[in-house]
Structure formats: C-alpha cells, structure tokens
Design a protein around this motif. Structure first.
Motif, PDB file in Angstrom:
ATOM      1  N   SER A   1       3.449  -9.477   0.778  1.00  0.00           N
ATOM      2  CA  SER A   1       4.904  -9.405   0.836  1.00  0.00           C
ATOM      3  C   SER A   1       5.412 -10.096  -0.424  1.00  0.00           C
ATOM      4  O   SER A   1       5.153 -11.278  -0.642  1.00  0.00           O
ATOM      5  CB  SER A   1       5.417 -10.114   2.093  1.00  0.00           C
ATOM      6  OG  SER A   1       6.816 -10.042   2.134  1.00  0.00           O
TER       7      SER A   1
ATOM      8  N   TYR B   1      -2.518  -6.876   2.395  1.00  0.00           N
ATOM      9  CA  TYR B   1      -1.135  -6.600   2.024  1.00  0.00           C
ATOM     10  C   TYR B   1      -0.489  -7.867   1.482  1.00  0.00           C
ATOM     11  O   TYR B   1      -0.901  -8.975   1.813  1.00  0.00           O
ATOM     12  CB  TYR B   1      -0.338  -6.111   3.243  1.00  0.00           C
ATOM     13  CG  TYR B   1      -0.808  -4.782   3.764  1.00  0.00           C
ATOM     14  CD1 TYR B   1      -0.274  -3.598   3.270  1.00  0.00           C
ATOM     15  CD2 TYR B   1      -1.787  -4.704   4.738  1.00  0.00           C
ATOM     16  CE1 TYR B   1      -0.709  -2.371   3.737  1.00  0.00           C
ATOM     17  CE2 TYR B   1      -2.225  -3.485   5.222  1.00  0.00           C
ATOM     18  CZ  TYR B   1      -1.684  -2.319   4.719  1.00  0.00           C
ATOM     19  OH  TYR B   1      -2.109  -1.106   5.185  1.00  0.00           O
TER      20      TYR B   1
ATOM     21  N   PRO C   1       5.565  -4.663   2.902  1.00  0.00           N
ATOM     22  CA  PRO C   1       4.324  -5.188   2.325  1.00  0.00           C
ATOM     23  C   PRO C   1       3.692  -4.208   1.341  1.00  0.00           C
ATOM     24  O   PRO C   1       3.768  -2.999   1.506  1.00  0.00           O
ATOM     25  CB  PRO C   1       3.416  -5.391   3.540  1.00  0.00           C
ATOM     26  CG  PRO C   1       4.265  -5.222   4.740  1.00  0.00           C
ATOM     27  CD  PRO C   1       5.506  -4.506   4.331  1.00  0.00           C
TER      28      PRO C   1
END
Length: 113
Positions: free
Chosen positions: A33, A31, A17
């Motif tokens: 991804s 975060y 992430p």
C-alpha cells in the motif's frame, strides 16, 4: 523494448494495494500500500526493470537458438531454455497484472491531452 515498458513506475499513486514483483517464501503474492514513492516502490521498479531486461535478452537468445542455421542443442539445453522462458513469461505477466489496473481509463487520457 524493456526500457519502454519500465518508464512508468510500478506503483504510481496506486489505487489500492500494488502487486510486487516478488512472492513470499511459500509462493503467495506480496502487495504494498503506497502513494507511489518510497524505498520499496523504487526497489519494485528496479526489480521489474531487471526482469523485463533479462526477459528481452532471453528472447533474443531463444530466437537465435531456433534460427534455421543455428546448431542443435541438447535436450538438457532446450529444457534449460524452456524453464528460463517460462520464468521470464511469468515475470512479465506478473508485471502486467500489477500495472494493468492502474492504467488510466480512456476518458482520463483524453482529458490529460
């Protein structure tokens, strides 16, 4: 200076992430991804660029403020400057925390050259 620091995207082919340059409403980190592309990645890159540019401008202002021939500011003005410098440093450290883990290892750099 700010432009040199923003040449690499915030989340290039992220290994895990990617820390974003903003937090949740209660101050927790956000975060993403990602594969290094997409709308949120571009938005994060843009925000980081603005944050670094504003920090650079603020640093120039602070240096001018403490120059030997500069006029003295009031306590309120110095407090404002300290708060803004604290915010800019916080932003810069967040960007460093975000990008640092994605820097290539030294042997990876040698192989690419």
């Amino acid at each position: 200076m700010a432009q040199r620091a923003t040449q690499k995207p915030a989340c290039p082919m992220a290994r895990g992430p990617c820390l974003l340059p903003w937090t949740t409403s209660d101050g927790r980190p956000c975060y993403l991804s990602t594969d290094g592309q997409g709308y949120l990645t571009g938005l994060a890159d843009s925000i980081e660029s603005v944050q670094l540019s504003m920090g650079d401008d603020l640093l120039t202002y602070a240096r001018d403020t403490i120059a030997p021939d500069a006029k003295n500011l009031s306590a309120t003005e110095y407090r404002w400057l300290a708060r803004r410098l604290t915010e800019a440093l916080s932003d810069a450290l967040r960007i460093a925390d975000s990008r640092g883990p994605r820097l290539p290892e030294p042997e990876e750099v040698a192989e690419d050259a």
